[in-house]
Design a protein around this motif. Structure first.
Motif, PDB file in Angstrom:
ATOM      1  N   ASN A 117       0.831  -1.205   0.000  1.00 27.65           N
ATOM      2  CA  ASN A 117       0.000   0.000   0.000  1.00 27.65           C
ATOM      3  C   ASN A 117       0.865   1.254   0.000  1.00 27.65           C
ATOM      4  OD1 ASN A 117       0.424   1.031   2.797  1.00 27.65           O
ATOM      5  ND2 ASN A 117      -0.461  -0.952   3.342  1.00 27.65           N
ATOM      6  N   PHE A 118       0.232   2.346  -0.330  1.00 28.54           N
ATOM      7  CA  PHE A 118       0.942   3.612  -0.498  1.00 28.54           C
ATOM      8  C   PHE A 118       1.560   4.097   0.811  1.00 28.54           C
ATOM      9  CE2 PHE A 118       1.094   8.274  -0.721  1.00 28.54           C
ATOM     10  CZ  PHE A 118       2.013   8.396  -1.753  1.00 28.54           C
ATOM     11  N   ASN A 119       0.884   3.909   1.932  1.00 24.16           N
ATOM     12  CA  ASN A 119       1.425   4.382   3.209  1.00 24.16           C
ATOM     13  C   ASN A 119       2.750   3.712   3.543  1.00 24.16           C
ATOM     14  OD1 ASN A 119      -0.662   6.197   3.644  1.00 24.16           O
ATOM     15  ND2 ASN A 119      -1.910   4.687   4.692  1.00 24.16           N
ATOM     16  N   LEU A 120       2.866   2.432   3.264  1.00 25.29           N
ATOM     17  CA  LEU A 120       4.125   1.723   3.485  1.00 25.29           C
ATOM     18  C   LEU A 120       5.212   2.257   2.543  1.00 25.29           C
ATOM     19  CD1 LEU A 120       5.666  -0.550   4.924  1.00 25.29           C
ATOM     20  CD2 LEU A 120       4.796  -2.119   3.199  1.00 25.29           C
ATOM     21  N   LEU A 121       4.846   2.484   1.304  1.00 28.45           N
ATOM     22  CA  LEU A 121       5.792   3.050   0.342  1.00 28.45           C
ATOM     23  C   LEU A 121       6.282   4.412   0.816  1.00 28.45           C
ATOM     24  CD1 LEU A 121       7.189   3.132  -2.475  1.00 28.45           C
ATOM     25  CD2 LEU A 121       5.095   4.168  -3.327  1.00 28.45           C
ATOM     26  N   LEU A 122       5.380   5.260   1.234  1.00 22.73           N
ATOM     27  CA  LEU A 122       5.748   6.600   1.690  1.00 22.73           C
ATOM     28  C   LEU A 122       6.668   6.533   2.913  1.00 22.73           C
ATOM     29  CD1 LEU A 122       4.944   9.249   0.403  1.00 22.73           C
ATOM     30  CD2 LEU A 122       3.187   9.499   2.137  1.00 22.73           C
ATOM     31  N   ARG A 123       6.379   5.621   3.827  1.00 24.26           N
ATOM     32  CA  ARG A 123       7.224   5.449   5.011  1.00 24.26           C
ATOM     33  C   ARG A 123       8.649   5.089   4.602  1.00 24.26           C
ATOM     34  NH1 ARG A 123       6.616   0.168   8.064  1.00 24.26           N
ATOM     35  NH2 ARG A 123       8.188  -0.323   6.526  1.00 24.26           N
ATOM     36  N   ASP A 124       8.773   4.169   3.654  1.00 26.58           N
ATOM     37  CA  ASP A 124      10.097   3.746   3.207  1.00 26.58           C
ATOM     38  C   ASP A 124      10.801   4.834   2.396  1.00 26.58           C
ATOM     39  OD1 ASP A 124       9.701   1.388   4.538  1.00 26.58           O
ATOM     40  OD2 ASP A 124       9.266   0.214   2.744  1.00 26.58           O
ATOM     41  N   LEU A 125      10.036   5.626   1.671  1.00 25.94           N
ATOM     42  CA  LEU A 125      10.646   6.725   0.910  1.00 25.94           C
ATOM     43  C   LEU A 125      11.228   7.800   1.822  1.00 25.94           C
ATOM     44  CD1 LEU A 125       8.363   7.301  -2.205  1.00 25.94           C
ATOM     45  CD2 LEU A 125      10.700   6.435  -2.116  1.00 25.94           C
ATOM     46  N   LYS A 126      10.658   7.960   3.001  1.00 27.43           N
ATOM     47  CA  LYS A 126      11.213   8.928   3.958  1.00 27.43           C
ATOM     48  C   LYS A 126      12.630   8.515   4.343  1.00 27.43           C
ATOM     49  CE  LYS A 126       6.780  10.440   5.695  1.00 27.43           C
ATOM     50  NZ  LYS A 126       5.786  10.390   6.755  1.00 27.43           N
ATOM     51  N   LYS A 127      12.882   7.225   4.459  1.00 24.16           N
ATOM     52  CA  LYS A 127      14.231   6.729   4.751  1.00 24.16           C
ATOM     53  C   LYS A 127      15.150   6.948   3.547  1.00 24.16           C
ATOM     54  CE  LYS A 127      12.285   3.068   7.586  1.00 24.16           C
ATOM     55  NZ  LYS A 127      12.020   1.621   7.634  1.00 24.16           N
ATOM     56  N   GLU A 128      14.613   6.721   2.345  1.00 20.70           N
ATOM     57  CA  GLU A 128      15.408   6.919   1.122  1.00 20.70           C
ATOM     58  C   GLU A 128      15.800   8.381   0.949  1.00 20.70           C
ATOM     59  OE1 GLU A 128      16.675   4.645  -0.948  1.00 20.70           O
ATOM     60  OE2 GLU A 128      15.706   3.001   0.127  1.00 20.70           O
ATOM     61  N   LYS A 129      14.958   9.280   1.381  1.00 19.75           N
ATOM     62  CA  LYS A 129      15.207  10.721   1.221  1.00 19.75           C
ATOM     63  C   LYS A 129      16.539  11.111   1.860  1.00 19.75           C
ATOM     64  CE  LYS A 129      13.830  15.205   0.811  1.00 19.75           C
ATOM     65  NZ  LYS A 129      14.968  16.042   1.038  1.00 19.75           N
ATOM     66  N   LEU A 130      16.856  10.535   3.009  1.00 18.88           N
ATOM     67  CA  LEU A 130      18.115  10.846   3.675  1.00 18.88           C
ATOM     68  C   LEU A 130      19.315  10.455   2.810  1.00 18.88           C
ATOM     69  CD1 LEU A 130      17.147   9.579   7.245  1.00 18.88           C
ATOM     70  CD2 LEU A 130      17.139  11.940   6.412  1.00 18.88           C
TER      71      LEU A 130
END
Length: 129
Positions: A70-83
Motif C-alpha cells: 500500500n501507499f502508506n508503506l511506500l511513503l514510510r520507506d521513501l522517507k528513509k530513502e530521502k536521507l
C-alpha cells in the motif's frame, strides 16, 4: 490494454525493466543519457544511475517493488530513502514503483523528495504515471 501486475518479477527484474524503459525513452528523445543498474544488495539509494565526468550522481533512479502493498508503506520507506538522496545530491532523481499511484500519490512523492524530483513526470507507477 491488458493489465500487467508485475507479480512475476522480483525487485532486480523490475529495476532492469525500468532501466531499459528509461534508456528507450532517452533514445527516442535523441538524448545521450544512458542509465545502468547494479547488483543486488546495499546500494546507498541508487538502483539506476546516469553519471557524467563532472557529476558522479547526475541522475539517480530508485525503484520500489510494492506489488500487493500500500501507499502508506511506500511513503514510510521513501522517507528513509530521502536521507540517502540528500547525501548524494543528484541533479535529478527518478522514482518508479510497481504500485498503482493516484494523482495525489504522485504529488506527495514529489513533495517528499524535493528538491531532487524536478517534475511529476519523473515518477512512474503501474498506473498513474
Amino acid at each position: 490494454m491488458a493489465e500487467f501486475d508485475f507479480s512475476t518479477l522480483n525487485s532486480s527484474d523490475l529495476e532492469e525493466l525500468v532501466c531499459d524503459l528509461l534508456n528507450a525513452k532517452s533514445r527516442a528523445n535523441n538524448s545521450k543519457v544512458t542509465f545502468k543498474t547494479f547488483k543486488d544488495g546495499k546500494d546507498k539509494g541508487i538502483d539506476i544511475l546516469h553519471s557524467v565526468e563532472k557529476n558522479n550522481y547526475a541522475i539517480i533512479g530508485q525503484v520500489k517493488h510494492y506489488w500487493r502493498s500500500n501507499f502508506n508503506l511506500l511513503l514510510r520507506d521513501l522517507k528513509k530513502e530521502k536521507l540517502k538522496v540528500d547525501l548524494l545530491s543528484p541533479s535529478k532523481y527518478v522514482f518508479a514503483t510497481s504500485l498503482d499511484l493516484s494523482p495525489q500519490n504522485v504529488l506527495e512523492i514529489k513533495m517528499l523528495l524535493k528538491p531532487h524530483i524536478k517534475s511529476l513526470s519523473d515518477i512512474y507507477g503501474n498506473k498513474g504515471s
